[in-house]
Scaffold this motif. Sequence first.
Motif, PDB file in Angstrom:
ATOM      1  N   THR A  38      31.428  42.266  36.243  1.00 51.49           N
ATOM      2  CA  THR A  38      32.618  42.825  36.883  1.00 51.49           C
ATOM      3  C   THR A  38      33.481  41.728  37.487  1.00 51.49           C
ATOM      4  O   THR A  38      34.709  41.744  37.350  1.00 51.49           O
ATOM      5  CB  THR A  38      32.207  43.837  37.966  1.00 51.49           C
ATOM      6  OG1 THR A  38      31.480  44.901  37.342  1.00 51.49           O
ATOM      7  CG2 THR A  38      33.400  44.397  38.692  1.00 51.49           C
TER       8      THR A  38
ATOM      9  N   ALA B 281      37.263  40.975  36.209  1.00 49.76           N
ATOM     10  CA  ALA B 281      38.386  41.076  37.146  1.00 49.76           C
ATOM     11  C   ALA B 281      39.110  39.737  37.297  1.00 49.76           C
ATOM     12  O   ALA B 281      40.339  39.695  37.360  1.00 49.76           O
ATOM     13  CB  ALA B 281      37.895  41.574  38.501  1.00 49.76           C
TER      14      ALA B 281
ATOM     15  N   HIS C  72      41.782  38.697  34.507  1.00 42.47           N
ATOM     16  CA  HIS C  72      43.096  39.339  34.431  1.00 42.47           C
ATOM     17  C   HIS C  72      44.179  38.595  35.219  1.00 42.47           C
ATOM     18  O   HIS C  72      45.190  38.231  34.638  1.00 42.47           O
ATOM     19  CB  HIS C  72      42.985  40.809  34.828  1.00 42.47           C
ATOM     20  CG  HIS C  72      42.355  41.634  33.758  1.00 42.47           C
ATOM     21  ND1 HIS C  72      40.995  41.640  33.551  1.00 42.47           N
ATOM     22  CD2 HIS C  72      42.892  42.444  32.823  1.00 42.47           C
ATOM     23  CE1 HIS C  72      40.726  42.429  32.524  1.00 42.47           C
ATOM     24  NE2 HIS C  72      41.862  42.935  32.066  1.00 42.47           N
TER      25      HIS C  72
ATOM     26  N   PHE D  91      43.209  41.750  40.912  1.00 38.64           N
ATOM     27  CA  PHE D  91      41.787  41.422  40.931  1.00 38.64           C
ATOM     28  C   PHE D  91      40.990  42.598  41.488  1.00 38.64           C
ATOM     29  O   PHE D  91      39.987  43.012  40.901  1.00 38.64           O
ATOM     30  CB  PHE D  91      41.524  40.162  41.773  1.00 38.64           C
ATOM     31  CG  PHE D  91      40.055  39.846  41.882  1.00 38.64           C
ATOM     32  CD1 PHE D  91      39.416  39.153  40.870  1.00 38.64           C
ATOM     33  CD2 PHE D  91      39.317  40.265  42.982  1.00 38.64           C
ATOM     34  CE1 PHE D  91      38.051  38.876  40.947  1.00 38.64           C
ATOM     35  CE2 PHE D  91      37.961  39.991  43.069  1.00 38.64           C
ATOM     36  CZ  PHE D  91      37.329  39.294  42.049  1.00 38.64           C
ATOM     37  N   THR D  92      41.427  43.155  42.605  1.00 41.26           N
ATOM     38  CA  THR D  92      40.712  44.271  43.230  1.00 41.26           C
ATOM     39  C   THR D  92      40.704  45.491  42.316  1.00 41.26           C
ATOM     40  O   THR D  92      39.665  46.135  42.129  1.00 41.26           O
ATOM     41  CB  THR D  92      41.360  44.632  44.584  1.00 41.26           C
ATOM     42  OG1 THR D  92      41.364  43.455  45.403  1.00 41.26           O
ATOM     43  CG2 THR D  92      40.621  45.747  45.277  1.00 41.26           C
TER      44      THR D  92
ATOM     45  N   THR E 107      41.123  45.667  38.974  1.00 38.30           N
ATOM     46  CA  THR E 107      40.278  45.472  37.791  1.00 38.30           C
ATOM     47  C   THR E 107      38.812  45.331  38.165  1.00 38.30           C
ATOM     48  O   THR E 107      37.943  45.682  37.371  1.00 38.30           O
ATOM     49  CB  THR E 107      40.741  44.268  36.943  1.00 38.30           C
ATOM     50  OG1 THR E 107      40.829  43.115  37.767  1.00 38.30           O
ATOM     51  CG2 THR E 107      42.069  44.542  36.268  1.00 38.30           C
ATOM     52  N   PHE E 108      38.527  44.866  39.377  1.00 44.87           N
ATOM     53  CA  PHE E 108      37.139  44.816  39.836  1.00 44.87           C
ATOM     54  C   PHE E 108      36.586  46.236  39.954  1.00 44.87           C
ATOM     55  O   PHE E 108      35.466  46.514  39.507  1.00 44.87           O
ATOM     56  CB  PHE E 108      37.036  44.081  41.182  1.00 44.87           C
ATOM     57  CG  PHE E 108      35.618  43.830  41.608  1.00 44.87           C
ATOM     58  CD1 PHE E 108      34.969  42.675  41.217  1.00 44.87           C
ATOM     59  CD2 PHE E 108      34.934  44.746  42.393  1.00 44.87           C
ATOM     60  CE1 PHE E 108      33.649  42.435  41.602  1.00 44.87           C
ATOM     61  CE2 PHE E 108      33.621  44.522  42.776  1.00 44.87           C
ATOM     62  CZ  PHE E 108      32.981  43.356  42.380  1.00 44.87           C
TER      63      PHE E 108
END
Length: 183
Positions: A140, A144, A147, A164-165, A167-168
């Motif tokens: 994960t 993330a 991206h 980031f958050t 896609t995480f």
Amino acid sequence: MQAKKTWILISPIVMVIVCHLVARISMQFLGNWAFIPVMLSIWTVGGFFIWLGRKETLINSNWLKGVNGKWGWKILALFVGLLPLPIFLLHWELLKPIHILIPYLLIAFINPFFEEFFFRGLIIDYAKEYPKWIVILYTTFFFALNHPLSFGMFSDLNSGWTVFTFTFIMGLAWAVSYYKTGS
């Protein structure tokens, strides 16, 4: 076998580094069109490592099998995948020119399969002997990180901690769903 496994397990790091460098270099020459070499580098690096691990994973894997488990995990995976839809709908007019629409559609249809085969398929299958929570966080995190470091170079929408958050959270839901449903 151990050397191959090591390379596959560090391949997310390789992917992030290669794609970030491609984004930096191609931005100098292509500007906003740098997403094309970035996508090609993601597919090339990911494809190489999928090819490298093909015997151990593709033959014995759950990648293309039907989904097992409770419906809730299937719905969660689908729901999380549709979360970016409002952003797309707010900016759909940017895709009106055919020279932008065609590359976008190609990427939109091909890239999710590549990312899932790579991050949720290959890496998780090769890391079976590690605790699940470590594998989930590992895949994960690099999913993330890739991206904003790759796509955030030429897109304000895809840069920063927000992406980031977001896609995480997506990667976390998909990794847990992979474990829970077997596919």
